[in-house]
Design an enzyme around this catalytic site. Structure first.
Site, short mmCIF file in Angstrom:
data_model
loop_
_atom_site.label_atom_id
_atom_site.label_comp_id
_atom_site.label_asym_id
_atom_site.label_seq_id
_atom_site.Cartn_x
_atom_site.Cartn_y
_atom_site.Cartn_z
N LYS A 38 34.92 42.80 49.22
CA LYS A 38 36.35 43.08 49.10
C LYS A 38 36.66 44.43 49.74
O LYS A 38 35.76 45.21 49.98
CB LYS A 38 36.78 43.08 47.62
CG LYS A 38 36.79 41.69 47.01
CD LYS A 38 37.22 41.69 45.54
CE LYS A 38 38.52 42.40 45.28
NZ LYS A 38 39.66 41.88 46.10
N GLY A 39 37.93 44.65 49.98
CA GLY A 39 38.35 45.93 50.52
C GLY A 39 38.96 45.85 51.89
O GLY A 39 39.26 46.88 52.50
N GLY A 40 39.19 44.61 52.39
CA GLY A 40 39.84 44.48 53.68
C GLY A 40 41.23 45.09 53.69
O GLY A 40 41.72 45.54 54.72
N GLU A 84 40.59 48.07 42.82
CA GLU A 84 40.27 46.68 42.53
C GLU A 84 39.00 46.58 41.68
O GLU A 84 38.93 45.78 40.74
CB GLU A 84 40.09 45.90 43.83
CG GLU A 84 41.39 45.64 44.56
CD GLU A 84 41.19 45.01 45.92
OE1 GLU A 84 42.12 44.33 46.39
OE2 GLU A 84 40.12 45.20 46.53
N THR A 117 45.23 42.77 45.24
CA THR A 117 45.89 43.23 46.46
C THR A 117 45.49 42.33 47.62
O THR A 117 44.36 41.87 47.70
CB THR A 117 45.48 44.68 46.77
OG1 THR A 117 45.99 45.54 45.74
CG2 THR A 117 46.02 45.15 48.12
N GLY A 118 46.44 42.08 48.52
CA GLY A 118 46.17 41.27 49.69
C GLY A 118 47.12 40.10 49.78
O GLY A 118 47.92 39.84 48.88
N THR A 139 46.62 36.79 49.69
CA THR A 139 46.46 35.72 48.70
C THR A 139 46.95 36.18 47.34
O THR A 139 47.61 35.44 46.61
CB THR A 139 45.00 35.27 48.63
OG1 THR A 139 44.49 35.07 49.95
CG2 THR A 139 44.87 33.97 47.84
N ASP A 175 37.34 38.90 50.61
CA ASP A 175 37.15 38.75 52.05
C ASP A 175 35.98 37.82 52.36
O ASP A 175 35.98 37.15 53.39
CB ASP A 175 36.95 40.11 52.69
CG ASP A 175 38.16 41.01 52.49
OD1 ASP A 175 39.25 40.63 52.92
OD2 ASP A 175 38.02 42.08 51.86
#
EC number: 5.3.1.6
Length: 262
Positions: free
Chosen positions: A102-104, A111, A33-34, A36, A92
């Site tokens: 991670k988790g932004g 994840e 997720t995100g 990128t 992140d």
């Protein structure tokens, strides 16, 4: 590569393009997720359309599932897939030990579950995400809504005994409301500024009642790919102990950019 992309987006695209080399026909693939990871999903979708790649994806968030499905990638639940060959996701922050924050994007729980259920985790980033010491990026902690302020107080007390520089905690918002994860939970962002012992911080946080999971990914990442705007990529493989500088073969067609906008 589209000339309209800024250097950071070009770097993200290059890392994503290199990462899909780890995907083979018939694989079960964790889809991160995100921003990128969204490039990676588009790269895979192009391979499905143009090369007949046959894969099954397991998404780490609702929005990734929706993007992958809309682009023609078969997506199933992790309960159906059971185990994955590879997961490709962003980060992140990461350090030289390939420990991640991670988790932004708010999907850290799914994840981490998906990454843990994979034979290999490949992380795709741009150069801004590599740090000597973790902590400049706020550490996300997913907590249940019930008694979340008490949970926050318990976290604040726990941080006093940890080797961190900052102890400010903020509730993540989505405009004027509390941000909600796919599981309906809340996220507290811990502004630690610097954390030396990720293992200790992770262990202490996950012992606190009300905490579901934290955004430290320890001993999960196998490969980090750092893309650059010039089409090069640094590939760090912690299992092989190698760091290589490669030139990525970028598809010059514009087909992958037609869905860019989200």
């Amino acid at each position: 590569m589209s000339a309209d992309l800024n250097p950071i987006e070009k770097a993200k695209y290059v890392s994503a393009r290199r990462a899909v080399d780890y995907v083979e026909d018939g694989m079960r693939v964790g889809l991160g997720t995100g921003s990128t990871a969204a490039w990676m999903v588009r790269c895979l979708a192009e391979m499905v359309r143009n090369d007949g790649l046959n894969i099954t994806g397991v998404a780490t968030s609702t929005r990734t599932a929706e993007l992958a499905t809309s682009l023609g990638i078969k997506v199933v639940d992790l309960n159906e897939a059971k185990w994955l060959d590879v997961t490709i996701d962003g980060a992140d922050e990461f350090d030289d030990n390939l420990t991640l924050i991670k988790g932004g994007g708010g999907a850290l729980l799914q994840e981490k579950i998906v990454a843990t259920a994979s034979d290999k985790m490949v992380v795709i980033t741009d150069p801004t995400k590599h740090v000597k010491t973790l902590g400049a990026f706020p550490l996300p902690v997913e907590v249940i809504p019930f008694g979340w302020q008490t949970t926050q107080s318990l976290i604040e007390k726990a941080l006093v005994d940890l080797d961190v520089d900052g102890r400010n905690i903020t509730l993540r918002l989505n405009q004027d409301a509390s941000f909600r994860t796919d599981e309906g939970n809340l996220i507290l962002d811990l502004h630690l500024e610097r954390l030396e012992d990720a293992q200790q911080v992770s262990h202490v946080l996950n012992q606190i009642p009300g905490v579901v999971e934290n955004g430290l990914f320890i001993n999960l990442c196998d490969v980090v790919i750092v893309g650059a705007a010039d089409g090069s990529a640094i590939v760090r493989d912690i299992n092989n102990g190698t760091v290589t500088n490669e030139q990525v073969a970028v598809n010059e067609s514009d087909s992958i950019f037609t869905d860019v906008g989200g």
